[in-house]
Design a protein around this motif. Structure first.
Motif, PDB file in Angstrom:
ATOM      1  N   LYS A 152       0.824  -1.215   0.000  1.00 13.53           N
ATOM      2  CA  LYS A 152       0.000   0.000   0.000  1.00 13.53           C
ATOM      3  C   LYS A 152       0.856   1.262   0.000  1.00 13.53           C
ATOM      4  O   LYS A 152       0.439   2.307   0.470  1.00 13.53           O
ATOM      5  N   TYR A 153       2.070   1.147  -0.571  1.00 16.46           N
ATOM      6  CA  TYR A 153       2.981   2.295  -0.493  1.00 16.46           C
ATOM      7  C   TYR A 153       2.408   3.542  -1.160  1.00 16.46           C
ATOM      8  O   TYR A 153       2.717   4.669  -0.775  1.00 16.46           O
ATOM      9  N   LEU A 154       1.535   3.363  -2.171  1.00 14.19           N
ATOM     10  CA  LEU A 154       0.951   4.531  -2.845  1.00 14.19           C
ATOM     11  C   LEU A 154       0.001   5.311  -1.940  1.00 14.19           C
ATOM     12  O   LEU A 154      -0.319   6.458  -2.230  1.00 14.19           O
ATOM     13  N   GLU A 155      -0.436   4.674  -0.857  1.00 12.85           N
ATOM     14  CA  GLU A 155      -1.322   5.366   0.081  1.00 12.85           C
ATOM     15  C   GLU A 155      -0.534   6.118   1.153  1.00 12.85           C
ATOM     16  O   GLU A 155      -1.117   6.858   1.947  1.00 12.85           O
ATOM     17  N   HIS A 156       0.780   5.923   1.181  1.00 12.32           N
ATOM     18  CA  HIS A 156       1.616   6.616   2.171  1.00 12.32           C
ATOM     19  C   HIS A 156       1.696   8.105   1.812  1.00 12.32           C
ATOM     20  O   HIS A 156       1.754   8.464   0.641  1.00 12.32           O
ATOM     21  N   PRO A 157       1.664   8.991   2.812  1.00 15.52           N
ATOM     22  CA  PRO A 157       1.725  10.440   2.513  1.00 15.52           C
ATOM     23  C   PRO A 157       2.932  10.834   1.666  1.00 15.52           C
ATOM     24  O   PRO A 157       2.848  11.769   0.856  1.00 15.52           O
ATOM     25  N   TYR A 158       4.051  10.131   1.813  1.00 10.78           N
ATOM     26  CA  TYR A 158       5.243  10.495   1.058  1.00 10.78           C
ATOM     27  C   TYR A 158       5.078  10.247  -0.444  1.00 10.78           C
ATOM     28  O   TYR A 158       5.806  10.829  -1.256  1.00 10.78           O
TER      29      TYR A 158
END
Length: 606
Positions: free
Chosen positions: A482-488
């Motif tokens: 779910k890295y695309l959901e991380h704020p960064y």
């Protein structure tokens, strides 16, 4: 005095003038009792006439190609004028001559059209540099350098040298390292760029700096790469992004004017990185022609701000499109009459390993308004017209469609677009289109390492609106899927690239200048406090003593020269380049060093 004039200087106004010339013998042509010789130097060619008296002397001591010759004589009008050269109306009636140096037979003909292959010409590069096409490239390089220096001086930039022997801090490409004899077991590195030094110069108060400087990267080579290359490296203090863009638009316009006599007065278009990827499939698009990519099916997860999903394929049982992450198309104008053979050739083209697609779908939008497709049995005419509408096609056009994994498919369509632009003559050598690409992601996700990496470099600042997001969030990725959901994932870089005809010629950013934010960036990249201090403690320390806001840009000098010279290879515009294995075949480098040197450096080779 070896010469009073150059071989490209004399003209009809110099008739009856006694002169002395020196140069290299280009050709020797004997006609009975007289001999004509073309004498060449850097500036041009002058025809020499050896009369009957000297012709007898030439019989005893013949001249060969590339002999170094000095002649004295009187300028005369030519009977058979040559309008193709500047000295074509005159010749030199030679009274005396002297062979300054003989030459062995050259390994290839030193002419515009030579019989020497690349490897042979690189081995004898000092001979290749005598040829007019190569000479013109080196002259263009000098003209670009001179134009840049004049512009930078006029705008209060100082040319300040920075060190070549620095500390190794590998971030991206591998460093070239240099062992230190005086510091046993320790190494310098050659700079991949003067990045940290130019930032230190800003902290030192030198608010406008530049260099035309050598940089070094130990990476695999291709046409536009060399292990040592040249940058126009620039930095400014107390600036925002718009100040940088305006300043260096001015520089490029000046170079076009000085070098190509082109008044590039049109507004330079600006697009975001995301727009470039959606519309062109890459972040350095060639905008000399249209054929933008149409997105028929959006991927579930590619660009965080793109959420819509096309409904064109609803109710259609076509496995290729149904299972694909993405389906993209380009419209080729006025190409509906492409033959089956031409379509098959394009299909084979996209199947090549370097493109990597399984096949190609086509829709012909005939001039009578009807549509024919390679997928007719799966799609109604209504559905085909819907696809044609999304692709922006009109009667007479050809629609080409690719489907598959997002990254590969979009890259393949980008390559197909460029190939069609080339085949249709849309990528004109004498047409230049500049473009700014802005708002890159600050980070990329390295899946194999489960961490963020800097898309540009670790000194690039986030956009002002994203600084709080970076400061107030933990960069750790708890759920990699779910890295695309991380704020960064949504943080934009305050960065910009300048693109010319589909080639990145320059890139830069507004820099981080506060210690806290720089430490946060290092932490986001997985550096511990100790590692950051070891690698960049000097810069973090400098930030404590009043660092000003600053930013800059670096142009690829070799690449800019190549594009202005109409070449795809930067090697053609470097006096002594390396080959594709990183070797200088002329001097045979790199090479082994003797045992004494190894001992002095405390090195052993297994």
């Amino acid at each position: 005095m070896y010469r009073s004039h150059t071989c490209g200087e004399l003209n009809i106004a110099d008739i009856n003038k006694e002169v002395t010339l020196s140069g290299w013998v280009q050709t020797v042509r004997k006609f009975g009792s007289i001999t004509f010789v073309d004498l060449r130097d850097r500036y041009g060619i002058t025809q020499l006439l050896f009369g009957e008296r000297l012709n007898e002397q030439l019989d005893q001591t013949p001249l060969g190609r590339e002999f170094v010759l000095q002649v004295n004589g009187v300028v005369a009008e030519r009977s058979n004028k040559n309008k193709n050269i500047a000295t074509g109306e005159i010749e030199l009636d030679v009274h005396s001559f002297k062979v300054l140096n003989k030459s062995a037979v050259p390994p290839f003909t030193i002419q515009d059209e030579t019989d020497g292959g690349d490897d042979l010409r690189m081995k004898y590069r000092y001979l290749d540099l005598r040829r007019n096409p190569v000479k013109r490239n080196i002259e263009l390089r000098y003209a670009v350098s001179r134009s840049v220096r004049n512009y930078m001086h006029e705008n209060n930039f100082m040319d300040i040298e920075t060190p070549f022997l620095i500390k190794s801090t590998p971030e991206g490409a591998r460093d070239f390292v240099v062992p230190s004899r005086m510091n046993e077991g320790q190494f310098y590195a050659l700079p991949q760029s003067p990045q940290t030094f130019k930032q230190l110069l800003m902290i030192s108060g030198y608010d406008r700096y530049y260099q035309i400087v050598k940089c070094f990267r130990d990476e695999d080579l291709r046409a536009d790469r060399q292990p040592e290359f040249t940058q126009i490296d620039c930095e400014m203090s107390f600036v925002e992004q718009e100040d940088i863009l305006q300043m260096f638009e001015g520089l490029v316009r000046r170079v076009f004017k000085d070098v190509k006599q082109i008044d590039y007065s049109e507004i330079i278009e600006r697009i975001s990185w995301e727009e470039a990827m959606w519309q062109y499939g890459n972040d350095k698009p060639d905008i000399r022609f249209g054929m933008k990519i149409a997105n028929l099916k959006f991927p579930q997860h590619s660009f965080p701000t793109k959420k819509e999903q096309s409904e064109i394929f609803d109710g259609v049982d076509f496995k290729v499109f149904k299972e694909a992450e993405t389906v993209v198309a380009i419209t080729v104008p006025d190409a509906a009459e492409y033959s089956r053979k031409q379509i098959d050739e394009l299909t084979e083209w996209v199947k090549r390993p370097q493109i990597g697609m399984m096949g190609l779908v086509n829709i012909k939008y005939n001039k009578d308004g009807s549509l024919r497709s390679s997928i007719d049995k799966f799609f109604s005419e209504e559905k085909l017209k819907a696809m044609a509408a999304v692709a922006g096609a009109k009667a007479g056009d050809l629609i080409l469609i690719l489907a598959g994994k997002e990254e590969r498919t979009r890259k393949a369509m980008s390559e197909l677009r460029l190939e069609m632009g080339k085949r249709l003559g849309f990528r004109k050598d004498n047409e230049y289109k500049l473009l700014w690409v802005l708002d890159f992601p600050l980070f990329e996700y390295a899946e194999e390492e489960n961490r963020w990496v800097a898309r540009h470099h670790p000194f690039t600042s986030p956009k002002p609106d994203d600084i709080a997001t970076m400061i107030n969030n933990n960069p750790k990725i708890e759920h990699p899927e779910k890295y695309l959901e991380h704020p960064y994932a949504n943080i934009k870089a305050n960065a910009y690239d300048m693109v010319l005809n589909g080639n990145e010629i320059g890139g830069g950013s507004i820099r981080i200048f506060q210690k806290e934010l720089q430490q946060k960036m290092f932490a986001a990249l997985g550096m511990s406090d100790e590692e950051a201090k070891e690698k960049f403690g000097f810069l973090l320390g400098a930030f404590e003593f009043g660092a000003p806001p600053h930013g800059g840009l670096a142009f690829g000098f070799d690449r800019l020269c190549a594009l202005l010279g109409g070449s795809e290879s930067i090697r053609d515009f470097i006096a002594f380049p390396k080959n594709n294995s990183g070797r200088d075949v002329m001097i045979d480098a790199p090479s082994a060093i003797d045992q004494k040197q190894l001992d002095e450096l405390q090195l052993s080779i297994n």
